[in-house]
Write a protein that holds these residues in place. Structure first.
Motif, PDB file in Angstrom:
ATOM      1  N   UNK A 117       0.815  -1.209   0.000  1.00  0.00           N
ATOM      2  CA  UNK A 117       0.000   0.000   0.000  1.00  0.00           C
ATOM      3  C   UNK A 117       0.855   1.268   0.000  1.00  0.00           C
ATOM      4  N   UNK A 118       2.149   1.113   0.218  1.00  0.00           N
ATOM      5  CA  UNK A 118       3.038   2.271   0.219  1.00  0.00           C
ATOM      6  C   UNK A 118       3.104   2.878  -1.178  1.00  0.00           C
ATOM      7  N   UNK A 119       2.982   4.186  -1.269  1.00  0.00           N
ATOM      8  CA  UNK A 119       3.046   4.877  -2.564  1.00  0.00           C
ATOM      9  C   UNK A 119       4.482   5.311  -2.819  1.00  0.00           C
ATOM     10  N   UNK A 120       5.088   4.739  -3.865  1.00  0.00           N
ATOM     11  CA  UNK A 120       6.457   5.091  -4.233  1.00  0.00           C
ATOM     12  C   UNK A 120       6.495   6.119  -5.366  1.00  0.00           C
ATOM     13  N   UNK A 121       5.511   6.059  -6.250  1.00  0.00           N
ATOM     14  CA  UNK A 121       5.519   6.951  -7.418  1.00  0.00           C
ATOM     15  C   UNK A 121       4.112   7.496  -7.654  1.00  0.00           C
ATOM     16  N   UNK A 122       3.982   8.791  -7.513  1.00  0.00           N
ATOM     17  CA  UNK A 122       2.715   9.448  -7.822  1.00  0.00           C
ATOM     18  C   UNK A 122       2.727  10.092  -9.194  1.00  0.00           C
ATOM     19  N   UNK A 127       9.412   9.020 -10.437  1.00  0.00           N
ATOM     20  CA  UNK A 127      10.181   7.994 -11.149  1.00  0.00           C
ATOM     21  C   UNK A 127      11.580   8.486 -11.490  1.00  0.00           C
ATOM     22  N   UNK A 128      11.672   9.754 -11.882  1.00  0.00           N
ATOM     23  CA  UNK A 128      12.991  10.320 -12.185  1.00  0.00           C
ATOM     24  C   UNK A 128      13.868  10.346 -10.937  1.00  0.00           C
ATOM     25  N   UNK A 129      13.283  10.691  -9.794  1.00  0.00           N
ATOM     26  CA  UNK A 129      14.035  10.688  -8.538  1.00  0.00           C
ATOM     27  C   UNK A 129      14.491   9.278  -8.169  1.00  0.00           C
ATOM     28  N   UNK A 130      13.614   8.269  -8.391  1.00  0.00           N
ATOM     29  CA  UNK A 130      13.986   6.882  -8.105  1.00  0.00           C
ATOM     30  C   UNK A 130      15.117   6.434  -9.023  1.00  0.00           C
ATOM     31  N   UNK A 131      15.043   6.830 -10.302  1.00  0.00           N
ATOM     32  CA  UNK A 131      16.072   6.436 -11.262  1.00  0.00           C
ATOM     33  C   UNK A 131      17.426   7.034 -10.886  1.00  0.00           C
ATOM     34  N   UNK A 132      17.417   8.262 -10.381  1.00  0.00           N
ATOM     35  CA  UNK A 132      18.670   8.912  -9.996  1.00  0.00           C
ATOM     36  C   UNK A 132      19.357   8.168  -8.859  1.00  0.00           C
ATOM     37  N   UNK A 133      18.579   7.495  -8.026  1.00  0.00           N
ATOM     38  CA  UNK A 133      19.144   6.816  -6.854  1.00  0.00           C
ATOM     39  C   UNK A 133      19.320   5.314  -7.040  1.00  0.00           C
ATOM     40  N   UNK A 192       2.946   0.327 -10.863  1.00  0.00           N
ATOM     41  CA  UNK A 192       4.054   1.273 -10.748  1.00  0.00           C
ATOM     42  C   UNK A 192       3.919   2.136  -9.499  1.00  0.00           C
ATOM     43  N   UNK A 193       2.711   2.546  -9.196  1.00  0.00           N
ATOM     44  CA  UNK A 193       2.491   3.445  -8.063  1.00  0.00           C
ATOM     45  C   UNK A 193       2.965   2.842  -6.752  1.00  0.00           C
ATOM     46  N   UNK A 194       2.735   1.539  -6.557  1.00  0.00           N
ATOM     47  CA  UNK A 194       3.006   0.897  -5.274  1.00  0.00           C
ATOM     48  C   UNK A 194       4.197  -0.045  -5.313  1.00  0.00           C
TER      49      UNK A 194
END
Length: 284
Positions: A117-122, A127-133, A192-194
């Motif tokens: 239920x955790x939202x990782x991408x709104x 997604x760009x921030x996740x890709x950077x890390x 993708x969202x979760x």
């Protein structure tokens, strides 16, 4: 091989009772995904151990008929099937872990998609921030106005081996060597969202790819609806500092025009299997 019911204290096996496969969330969507999630909660409330995690990882979790009410079954041609939404309530042990909400498997020991239920991408910016890390070195990321593109593959082959296009709606389109697929059961299982970007990439790369149609002759291809899937490759025999030779076509596979490409199980999709049968019938 004899399978065992996963419920603690139950001695039923495939030799003494009918066992039903517990659906895996990564292979489900819609109502079936919610059912798989509810079953996981129930099982995790009575049992937590490394062997259970291994069964989840192998998608080999079974539960016997003795834990379901008669109303939980649908009559089938040869045997009864569980209704979507059926929850085991009979002969169940006392809950040992009543507060468990999700199974948290270690990424190093499980290749199962972890969707919570955790939202990782709104949005695409997330997604760009996740890709950077977290983007693996073998992958590339490009930000567009209304979508993002992720690529995996060698520079010597055009287009890349895997291309992932994620729209502002967070819907995924996948391509394998340029063969784009708008949707399939496998793709729709990715939320993708979760889901973390690492788990999305791991799930995509773990999909089986349809091997297409095996035929030495291309006669009747147009009649059956078969096309050849090509990618362009470069000759890598020259020194790296020299200008590469012109690309040459490289046959990836022969496919039905309706090829599903990415598969959750098996090595050939249904459209390609049917096209191959029709081709053999025509050629014989």
């Amino acid at each position: 091989m004899v399978k065992q019911c996963c419920i603690p204290g139950c001695d039923k096996s495939s030799s003494t009772a009918h066992l039903y496969k517990v659906p895996a969330k990564r292979f489900c969507s819609g109502a079936k995904y919610e059912w798989a999630e509810s079953l996981e909660k129930v099982i995790q409330s009575v049992r937590r151990d490394t062997h259970l995690d291994e069964l989840y990882r192998r998608d080999d979790l079974k539960i016997c008929e003795n834990h379901f009410k008669p109303s939980d079954f649908l009559k089938g041609r040869f045997q009864a099937n569980l209704k979507i939404g059926a929850i085991p309530t009979l002969n169940m042990p006392e809950k040992r872990f009543p507060g468990v909400k999700r199974r948290k498997a270690s990424p190093s020991t499980s290749n199962k998609l972890e969707c919570t239920d955790t939202v990782y991408h709104q949005n695409l910016q997330d997604l760009e921030n996740s890709a950077a890390r977290y983007l693996p070195k073998s992958w590339q990321f490009q930000m567009k106005d209304d979508h993002v593109m992720l690529y995996s593959g060698s520079d010597i082959v055009i287009p890349p081996k895997i291309t992932m296009k994620i729209h502002t709606s967070l819907k995924i389109h996948l391509a394998y060597y340029g063969w784009f697929l708008n949707t399939s059961a496998a793709i729709e299982s990715i939320h993708v969202k979760n889901t973390t970007l690492s788990d999305i990439i791991r799930t995509v790369t773990d999909f089986s790819v349809c091997k297409g149609i095996v035929s030495e002759s291309d006669s009747n291809f147009e009649t059956v609806g078969i096309i050849k899937h090509y990618a362009m490759s470069y000759d890598c025999s020259a020194e790296m500092h020299t200008v590469p030779s012109p690309p040459t076509p490289h046959l990836i596979a022969q496919r039905s025009k309706r090829c599903k490409l990415f598969l959750r199980l098996g090595d050939k999709c249904r459209p390609c299997r049917h096209a191959e049968w029709r081709l053999r019938a025509l050629n014989n």
